[in-house]
Design a protein around this motif. Structure first.
Motif, PDB file in Angstrom:
ATOM      1  N   UNK A  51       0.871  -1.639  -0.517  1.00 31.39           N
ATOM      2  CA  UNK A  51       0.042   0.028  -0.368  1.00 31.39           C
ATOM      3  C   UNK A  51       0.999   1.407  -0.321  1.00 31.39           C
ATOM      4  N   UNK A  52       0.220   2.198  -0.212  1.00 24.41           N
ATOM      5  CA  UNK A  52       1.172   3.800  -0.259  1.00 24.41           C
ATOM      6  C   UNK A  52       0.591   3.785   1.525  1.00 24.41           C
ATOM      7  N   UNK A  53       2.437   5.163   1.821  1.00 23.85           N
ATOM      8  CA  UNK A  53       2.333   4.170   3.381  1.00 23.85           C
ATOM      9  C   UNK A  53       1.333   5.998   3.715  1.00 23.85           C
ATOM     10  N   UNK A  54       0.460   5.102   4.658  1.00 29.58           N
ATOM     11  CA  UNK A  54      -1.103   5.699   4.503  1.00 29.58           C
ATOM     12  C   UNK A  54      -1.088   5.520   5.866  1.00 29.58           C
ATOM     13  N   UNK A  57       0.841  11.097  -4.208  1.00 26.25           N
ATOM     14  CA  UNK A  57       1.533  11.272  -5.381  1.00 26.25           C
ATOM     15  C   UNK A  57       3.399  11.060  -5.448  1.00 26.25           C
ATOM     16  N   UNK A  58       3.654   9.386  -4.970  1.00 31.31           N
ATOM     17  CA  UNK A  58       5.084   9.101  -4.802  1.00 31.31           C
ATOM     18  C   UNK A  58       5.771   8.940  -6.027  1.00 31.31           C
ATOM     19  N   UNK A 107       8.391   7.558  -8.816  1.00 35.32           N
ATOM     20  CA  UNK A 107       8.638   6.008  -9.373  1.00 35.32           C
ATOM     21  C   UNK A 107       9.677   5.380  -8.187  1.00 35.32           C
ATOM     22  N   UNK A 108      10.498   5.913  -7.846  1.00 31.32           N
ATOM     23  CA  UNK A 108      12.001   5.411  -6.872  1.00 31.32           C
ATOM     24  C   UNK A 108      11.526   4.950  -5.612  1.00 31.32           C
ATOM     25  N   UNK A 109      10.400   6.659  -5.349  1.00 30.26           N
ATOM     26  CA  UNK A 109       9.812   5.586  -3.174  1.00 30.26           C
ATOM     27  C   UNK A 109       9.432   4.797  -3.632  1.00 30.26           C
ATOM     28  N   UNK A 110       8.164   5.087  -4.570  1.00 30.69           N
ATOM     29  CA  UNK A 110       6.674   3.983  -4.573  1.00 30.69           C
ATOM     30  C   UNK A 110       7.632   2.734  -4.768  1.00 30.69           C
ATOM     31  N   UNK A 111       8.179   2.568  -5.561  1.00 29.67           N
ATOM     32  CA  UNK A 111       9.292   0.879  -6.097  1.00 29.67           C
ATOM     33  C   UNK A 111       9.896   0.525  -4.768  1.00 29.67           C
ATOM     34  N   UNK A 112      10.406   1.915  -4.032  1.00 35.52           N
ATOM     35  CA  UNK A 112      11.254   1.027  -2.598  1.00 35.52           C
ATOM     36  C   UNK A 112      10.186   0.883  -1.315  1.00 35.52           C
ATOM     37  N   UNK A 113       9.240   1.735  -1.295  1.00 36.63           N
ATOM     38  CA  UNK A 113       8.154   1.262  -1.070  1.00 36.63           C
ATOM     39  C   UNK A 113       7.683  -0.429  -0.494  1.00 36.63           C
ATOM     40  N   UNK A 114       7.162  -0.663  -1.842  1.00 38.40           N
ATOM     41  CA  UNK A 114       6.355  -1.712  -2.049  1.00 38.40           C
ATOM     42  C   UNK A 114       7.576  -2.694  -1.660  1.00 38.40           C
ATOM     43  N   UNK A 115       8.315  -3.060  -2.527  1.00 36.83           N
ATOM     44  CA  UNK A 115       9.543  -3.769  -2.184  1.00 36.83           C
ATOM     45  C   UNK A 115      10.276  -4.083  -0.216  1.00 36.83           C
TER      46      UNK A 115
END
Length: 251
Positions: free
Chosen positions: A66-69, A79-80, A82-90
């Motif tokens: 999920x989003x960091x929420x 509104x993350x 690509x780099x931030x969301x990729x890292x968060x999901x991984x």
């Protein structure tokens, strides 16, 4: 030949003293469990407990990223980059996989939650970030809405894709989910939920909130763990599917 379909639910969403859903009650009726990873819900102790019960019942574990929420339960767009969301999901996949392995299981697929799930239907950057994280985590299968950017990119990358349909959520005529703020977005009546489950599994269609029959192909049916009476609904849905000649089993 009898139809076959997976039955999943969102679990592991309690956090500290805030309790949500009945994971232990739901898991015996499921074949897959979308378990929170701590970004929208789920504290570590909850995740350990939920993974342990899933393994006990031979239920497949999925990372519900999920989003960091935490405050918004992952239901607000972030509104993350690509780099931030990729890292968060991984990060989320790795955390849950470590917990699952400690209990004798493993993460078997990735499914976005809430706003990320809906955004990945059409948002190329966020869909690619989720898919690339699944690739980086070992080429994990991805679960999502049929026709979404998420599944299109996952298939193009050679990942296994699981198309998902919702038995307790309203559909628009274009096959997308109705926003939770809209009338008819959440369905809790047992007979209606069961009718929708068998319609999707056997007839491959679902009725929209405006009355149209929408074609839908699904490998998995989702019943939300935080829906009122979710345990009774899961029991009823499983019985209805089996009565209709549908075998409930993981992909």
């Amino acid at each position: 030949m009898a139809e076959r379909i997976d039955l999943n639910a969102d679990l592991g969403e309690s956090f500290g003293r805030w309790q949500l859903g009945d994971d232990a009650g739901l898991l015996p009726f499921l074949t897959s469990a979308n378990i929170a990873c701590g970004f929208h819900a789920g504290d570590p102790a909850t995740l350990v407990r939920t993974c342990s019960i899933a393994v006990e019942h031979s239920v497949r574990i999925g990372a519900q990223v999920a989003y960091r929420d935490l405050a918004g339960f992952g239901r607000r767009f972030v509104d993350a980059s690509y780099e931030e969301l990729f890292a968060d999901v991984l990060y989320q996949i790795g955390a849950l996989d470590g917990i699952a392995r400690s209990q004798g299981g493993r993460v078997a697929y990735v499914k976005p939650h809430g706003a990320l799930y809906n955004t990945a239907v059409h948002h190329e950057t966020h869909a690619r970030a989720v898919v690339d994280a699944a690739i980086a985590a070992g080429g994990l299968p991805v679960m999502g809405l049929p026709g979404s950017r998420l599944l299109t990119f996952a298939a193009a990358a050679g990942l296994t894709c699981y198309a998902e349909a919702f038995v307790d959520r309203g559909y628009a005529a274009d096959g997308t989910l109705v926003p939770r703020s809209a009338k008819g977005a959440v369905i809790t009546h047992t007979l209606e939920v069961c009718d929708r489950a068998t319609s999707i599994a056997v007839d491959h269609r679902v009725r929209s909130i405006t009355g149209e029959m929408v074609p839908i192909e699904a490998d998995s049916l989702c019943l939300h763990g935080d829906t009122a009476g979710a345990v009774d609904l899961a029991h009823a849905v499983r019985d209805a599917l089996q009565a209709a000649g549908v075998r409930v089993a993981a992909p």
